[in-house]
Design a protein around this motif. Structure first.
Motif, PDB file in Angstrom:
ATOM      1  N   LEU A   1       0.834  -1.209   0.000  1.00 16.15           N
ATOM      2  CA  LEU A   1       0.000   0.000   0.000  1.00 16.15           C
ATOM      3  C   LEU A   1       0.867   1.257   0.000  1.00 16.15           C
ATOM      4  N   VAL A   2       1.897   1.251   0.851  1.00 14.03           N
ATOM      5  CA  VAL A   2       2.782   2.424   0.928  1.00 14.03           C
ATOM      6  C   VAL A   2       3.523   2.610  -0.389  1.00 14.03           C
ATOM      7  N   GLN A   3       4.064   1.506  -0.926  1.00 17.74           N
ATOM      8  CA  GLN A   3       4.794   1.603  -2.183  1.00 17.74           C
ATOM      9  C   GLN A   3       3.884   2.018  -3.337  1.00 17.74           C
ATOM     10  N   GLY A   4       2.605   1.683  -3.230  1.00 20.19           N
ATOM     11  CA  GLY A   4       1.669   1.994  -4.306  1.00 20.19           C
ATOM     12  C   GLY A   4       0.989   3.337  -4.185  1.00 20.19           C
ATOM     13  N   LEU A   5       1.355   4.145  -3.196  1.00 19.01           N
ATOM     14  CA  LEU A   5       0.724   5.450  -3.039  1.00 19.01           C
ATOM     15  C   LEU A   5       0.993   6.337  -4.247  1.00 19.01           C
ATOM     16  N   ASP A   6      -0.041   7.010  -4.665  1.00 16.98           N
ATOM     17  CA  ASP A   6       0.042   7.879  -5.844  1.00 16.98           C
ATOM     18  C   ASP A   6      -0.796   9.112  -5.564  1.00 16.98           C
ATOM     19  N   GLY A   7      -0.234  10.292  -5.835  1.00 10.62           N
ATOM     20  CA  GLY A   7      -0.980  11.521  -5.609  1.00 10.62           C
ATOM     21  C   GLY A   7      -0.049  12.658  -5.264  1.00 10.62           C
ATOM     22  N   THR A   8      -0.591  13.709  -4.687  1.00 15.73           N
ATOM     23  CA  THR A   8       0.189  14.911  -4.404  1.00 15.73           C
ATOM     24  C   THR A   8       0.060  15.314  -2.945  1.00 15.73           C
ATOM     25  N   VAL A   9       1.127  15.921  -2.442  1.00 16.58           N
ATOM     26  CA  VAL A   9       1.179  16.473  -1.096  1.00 16.58           C
ATOM     27  C   VAL A   9       1.817  17.856  -1.193  1.00 16.58           C
ATOM     28  N   GLU A  10       1.173  18.837  -0.584  1.00 14.56           N
ATOM     29  CA  GLU A  10       1.745  20.185  -0.526  1.00 14.56           C
ATOM     30  C   GLU A  10       2.289  20.414   0.880  1.00 14.56           C
ATOM     31  N   LEU A  11       3.555  20.814   0.947  1.00 13.92           N
ATOM     32  CA  LEU A  11       4.240  21.027   2.226  1.00 13.92           C
ATOM     33  C   LEU A  11       4.591  22.493   2.398  1.00 13.92           C
ATOM     34  N   THR A  12       4.234  23.040   3.550  1.00 13.16           N
ATOM     35  CA  THR A  12       4.674  24.382   3.933  1.00 13.16           C
ATOM     36  C   THR A  12       5.171  24.311   5.374  1.00 13.16           C
ATOM     37  N   THR A  13       6.082  25.215   5.710  1.00 14.20           N
ATOM     38  CA  THR A  13       6.656  25.199   7.051  1.00 14.20           C
ATOM     39  C   THR A  13       6.680  26.606   7.622  1.00 14.20           C
ATOM     40  N   GLY A  14       6.908  26.662   8.929  1.00 14.13           N
ATOM     41  CA  GLY A  14       7.053  27.942   9.610  1.00 14.13           C
ATOM     42  C   GLY A  14       8.076  27.830  10.725  1.00 14.13           C
ATOM     43  N   GLY A  15       9.013  28.774  10.775  1.00 11.30           N
ATOM     44  CA  GLY A  15      10.025  28.767  11.826  1.00 11.30           C
ATOM     45  C   GLY A  15      10.875  27.516  11.838  1.00 11.30           C
ATOM     46  N   LEU A  16      11.143  26.958  10.664  1.00 12.72           N
ATOM     47  CA  LEU A  16      11.857  25.683  10.583  1.00 12.72           C
ATOM     48  C   LEU A  16      13.355  25.906  10.764  1.00 12.72           C
ATOM     49  N   ALA A  17      13.943  25.038  11.592  1.00  8.13           N
ATOM     50  CA  ALA A  17      15.393  25.076  11.802  1.00  8.13           C
ATOM     51  C   ALA A  17      15.931  23.656  11.658  1.00  8.13           C
ATOM     52  N   LEU A  18      17.055  23.535  10.922  1.00  7.49           N
ATOM     53  CA  LEU A  18      17.697  22.245  10.683  1.00  7.49           C
ATOM     54  C   LEU A  18      19.028  22.226  11.417  1.00  7.49           C
ATOM     55  N   GLU A  19      19.134  21.344  12.414  1.00  8.01           N
ATOM     56  CA  GLU A  19      20.333  21.260  13.230  1.00  8.01           C
ATOM     57  C   GLU A  19      21.444  20.506  12.483  1.00  8.01           C
ATOM     58  N   GLN A  20      22.673  20.873  12.801  1.00  6.32           N
ATOM     59  CA  GLN A  20      23.880  20.200  12.316  1.00  6.32           C
ATOM     60  C   GLN A  20      24.081  20.342  10.803  1.00  6.32           C
ATOM     61  N   VAL A  21      23.271  21.148  10.148  1.00  9.71           N
ATOM     62  CA  VAL A  21      23.438  21.387   8.709  1.00  9.71           C
ATOM     63  C   VAL A  21      23.422  22.903   8.499  1.00  9.71           C
ATOM     64  N   GLY A  22      24.601  23.521   8.451  1.00 10.09           N
ATOM     65  CA  GLY A  22      24.675  24.966   8.254  1.00 10.09           C
ATOM     66  C   GLY A  22      24.851  25.295   6.783  1.00 10.09           C
ATOM     67  N   ILE A  23      23.745  25.490   6.070  1.00  7.58           N
ATOM     68  CA  ILE A  23      23.823  25.757   4.628  1.00  7.58           C
ATOM     69  C   ILE A  23      24.508  27.099   4.370  1.00  7.58           C
ATOM     70  N   GLU A  24      24.162  28.131   5.152  1.00 11.49           N
ATOM     71  CA  GLU A  24      24.822  29.429   4.983  1.00 11.49           C
ATOM     72  C   GLU A  24      26.306  29.311   5.316  1.00 11.49           C
ATOM     73  N   ARG A  25      26.638  28.512   6.284  1.00 11.25           N
ATOM     74  CA  ARG A  25      28.047  28.289   6.644  1.00 11.25           C
ATOM     75  C   ARG A  25      28.805  27.673   5.471  1.00 11.25           C
ATOM     76  N   LEU A  26      28.184  26.629   4.835  1.00 14.83           N
ATOM     77  CA  LEU A  26      28.849  25.964   3.713  1.00 14.83           C
ATOM     78  C   LEU A  26      29.122  26.937   2.574  1.00 14.83           C
ATOM     79  N   LEU A  27      28.152  27.761   2.230  1.00 13.95           N
ATOM     80  CA  LEU A  27      28.318  28.696   1.122  1.00 13.95           C
ATOM     81  C   LEU A  27      29.287  29.815   1.480  1.00 13.95           C
ATOM     82  N   CYS A  28      29.227  30.260   2.729  1.00 10.66           N
ATOM     83  CA  CYS A  28      30.139  31.323   3.156  1.00 10.66           C
ATOM     84  C   CYS A  28      31.582  30.833   3.096  1.00 10.66           C
ATOM     85  N   GLN A  29      31.809  29.571   3.503  1.00 10.04           N
ATOM     86  CA  GLN A  29      33.156  29.010   3.424  1.00 10.04           C
ATOM     87  C   GLN A  29      33.634  28.950   1.975  1.00 10.04           C
TER      88      GLN A  29
END
Length: 622
Positions: free
Chosen positions: A443-471
């Motif tokens: 059933l899970v493998q056969g799922l078909d359709g669309t999902v819309e994702l939105t977030t608010g105040g999201l923070a991702l730990e241990q992954v500094g994207i701005e740090r990587l680009l700044c370096q």
């Protein structure tokens, strides 16, 4: 079971009535017993044999006591009944006037051996083809219609309106022989006590202790206060308290009251439930010949497997424990046995690793189709509003679901999944999905359709994207960083359109805004392995230098797309999920520089050509 109890109670009463009829003719106990047994065999075909003593008393009550008695009922499929002691006591004067006034009945050491019935193999719908399943549903509908038609005038009743002041049965066993010669099934009637039994609508009481031994023994304790009106074909349950152990993981106590229509086989009950930490109250309507067969409204403190008893004994038995293996076949056979409508309000419902608070659930289950019209509640701090249909009529189940989850706490979600706490903030989902399969994983493998994702105040730990680009910018500027940059990414916004199909979730487009850059790209998530990868392009903001002077950018650096590649799984360290493709950036910068120089050189050449081809003026030609 009911038929056996009627034998147990009714045949001794018939004996005492025969003894009363023959009493004026003979007072010899042995001759009286022989004549009574002969009359019993003539009238019913039952053969009574007494291997022990028999005693008959006359005053002030007529009492008959038999030791080591055996009763053989006519017909090869009838039970054989033996009893160590049988005592029946009636009032003599009412009996002589034609009224049966029973003082008491006592049975001890009863054994009823029920022969194996002709093999009636139960239909296992999981082995049927789709066409056979359609025929199965139609046959069951017709069987219900036939049973309803035949029930008129054939309601439960007894041949005599009995007044039994006291009924005691102790140490009784019902032995059910098996058609295949297997180990007999046993029902132990530990004790049964009934007082003031009657069919005239007067109050009566019954206490029962029953045990079913086996690998998973089941024990039932029942305390019942009721009245039965044979003329009205109605039983009124004033109070029923049943304690059940072994049928469910936790002991279950069920309390009920309400009317029972014997002719229509309809019960309308007020219910209260308690099992472990679960408590509940509501009402239930059971109708043998209607659909839904069970219709209930309940308020519960939590969902509990004990509620399967409200879906019917067949479904509860077939469902058993849910298989943990996602490749195991879906329990569609159990679903096909249920004909239920329910409206539930649950303080807390646990589904695997997820908990829903204040759940409102409206469902209808019939012929293998479970329709969840309403699914509302608080899931991981967010508001859930969804609906779903699981169609298990045929061998390949089909799932359709749509809904939304707004403002879910991502930290609570990860904690429920026992995953690394790398995300914080809120997430909202809006989905419309379909799927099909014969197992949960399918059933899970056969799922078909669309999902819309939105977030608010999201923070991702241990992954500094701005740090990587700044370096990377600092390397291009050939300057060392002067500050320690954050190892977390704080998103002003993150959105994704997700398309599911063939076991994959495609995130396209995937957009994110951070304070000093923006990301745009697409990703892929494998539903089975939970592995993900994403290719993003970053656009740098001129104020990136506010993080560190070495990160200053010019127009050439803000004009290009900075490739950011991310991949990993929940089991890998987040710090290694994302990398900046510096080689591609250098090639892009080199290409941009060549194009810039080409434009500059081309511009100078074009200017010289224009100047050369320009017509001479009068000043140029004196």
């Amino acid at each position: 079971m009911l038929r056996i109890l009627l034998y147990i109670i009714g045949i001794p009463l018939l004996l005492i009535l025969l003894a009363a009829i023959l009493l004026p003719l003979v007072l010899d106990e042995e001759q009286l017993l022989a004549l009574a047994a002969e009359r019993l065999e003539q009238s019913s075909g039952a053969q009574l044999t007494v291997h022990g003593d028999s005693r008959l008393s006359l005053l002030p009550r007529l009492a008959l006591t038999l030791d080591e008695a055996e009763l053989a009922l006519p017909g090869k499929d009838q039970p054989d009944i033996t009893v160590q002691r049988l005592a029946v006591e009636v009032r003599l004067l009412p009996l002589l006037s034609g009224t049966v006034a029973i003082k008491g009945i006592e049975l001890a050491g009863l054994v009823a051996t029920v022969p194996a019935q002709p093999a009636q193999p139960a239909v296992d719908t999981s082995t049927l083809s789709d066409a056979e399943l359609d025929a199965f549903y139609e046959a069951r509908r017709q069987a219900v219609r036939d049973a309803a038609a035949n029930s008129a005038g054939a309601a439960l009743g007894l041949p005599l309106a009995l007044n039994v002041q006291r009924l005691n049965i102790s140490d009784a066993r019902i032995v059910l022989l098996q058609a295949d010669g297997g180990e007999p099934r046993m029902i132990e009637l530990v004790a049964l006590t009934a007082t003031d039994m009657n069919l005239a609508g007067e109050p009566a009481a019954l206490n029962l202790q029953l045990r079913i031994p086996g690998a998973n023994p089941v024990a039932l304790s029942l305390d019942l206060r009721f009245s039965a009106d044979l003329d009205q074909q109605r039983v009124q349950l004033q109070s029923l308290v049943a304690d059940i152990e072994g049928a469910t993981r936790q002991p279950l106590q069920l309390r009920a009251s309400g009317p029972v229509d014997l002719e229509r086989q309809v019960a309308e009950l007020e219910l209260a439930l308690e099992s472990g930490t679960m408590t509940g109250a509501g009402n239930l309507r059971y109708a043998s010949f209607e659909s839904p067969q069970i219709d209930t409204t309940l308020q519960l403190s939590e969902l509990n497997p004990a509620l399967l008893v409200l879906a019917g004994p067949e479904a509860a038995t077939e469902a058993g424990d849910v298989e943990a293996d996602g490749d195991a076949p879906l329990p569609l056979h159990a679903l096909r046995l249920v004909d239920t409508r329910a409206a539930l309000q649950v303080e807390r419902a646990v589904f695997g690793l997820h908990s829903i608070e204040q759940l409102q659930l409206k469902l209808r289950v019939v012929e293998g189709i479970a329709t969840l019209e309403t699914i509302r509640g608080r899931l991981h701090g967010g508001e859930l509003d969804a609906s779903a249909v699981l169609n298990g009529q045929h061998n390949t189940a089909r799932l359709e679901t749509r809904g939304e989850l707004t403002g879910a706490d991502t930290a609570l979600l990860l904690a429920a999944l026992e995953a690394q706490p790398v995300l914080s903030g809120s997430a909202s989902l809006d989905w419309q999905l379909t799927g099909s399969g014969r197992s949960r994983n399918e059933l899970v493998q056969g799922l078909d359709g669309t999902v819309e994702l939105t977030t608010g105040g999201l923070a991702l730990e241990q992954v500094g994207i701005e740090r990587l680009l700044c370096q990377t910018v600092a390397q291009i500027n050939q300057e060392p960083l002067q500050t320690e940059l954050p190892t977390r990414s704080e998103f002003e916004s993150l959105t994704a359109s997700i398309t599911l199909g063939q076991g994959q979730a495609l995130l396209a487009p995937l957009r994110a805004e951070l304070a000093h850059l923006s990301l745009l790209g697409e990703g892929n998530f494998d539903l089975a392995s939970a592995e993900f990868n994403a290719r993003l392009e970053a656009q740098l903001s001129p104020d990136l230098a506010s993080l560190d002077p070495a990160c200053r950018v010019n127009e050439r650096l803000t004009a290009i797309a900075w490739p950011v590649n991310c991949s990993g799984s929940p089991d890998t360290a987040p710090a290694g999920w994302c990398k900046v493709d510096s080689r591609e950036i250098i090639r892009e910068l080199a290409s941009s520089e060549l194009q810039r120089k080409a434009r500059e050189e081309g511009g100078k050449l074009l200017q010289r050509l224009l100047q050369r081809d320009q017509p001479a003026t009068e000043e140029d030609n004196p």
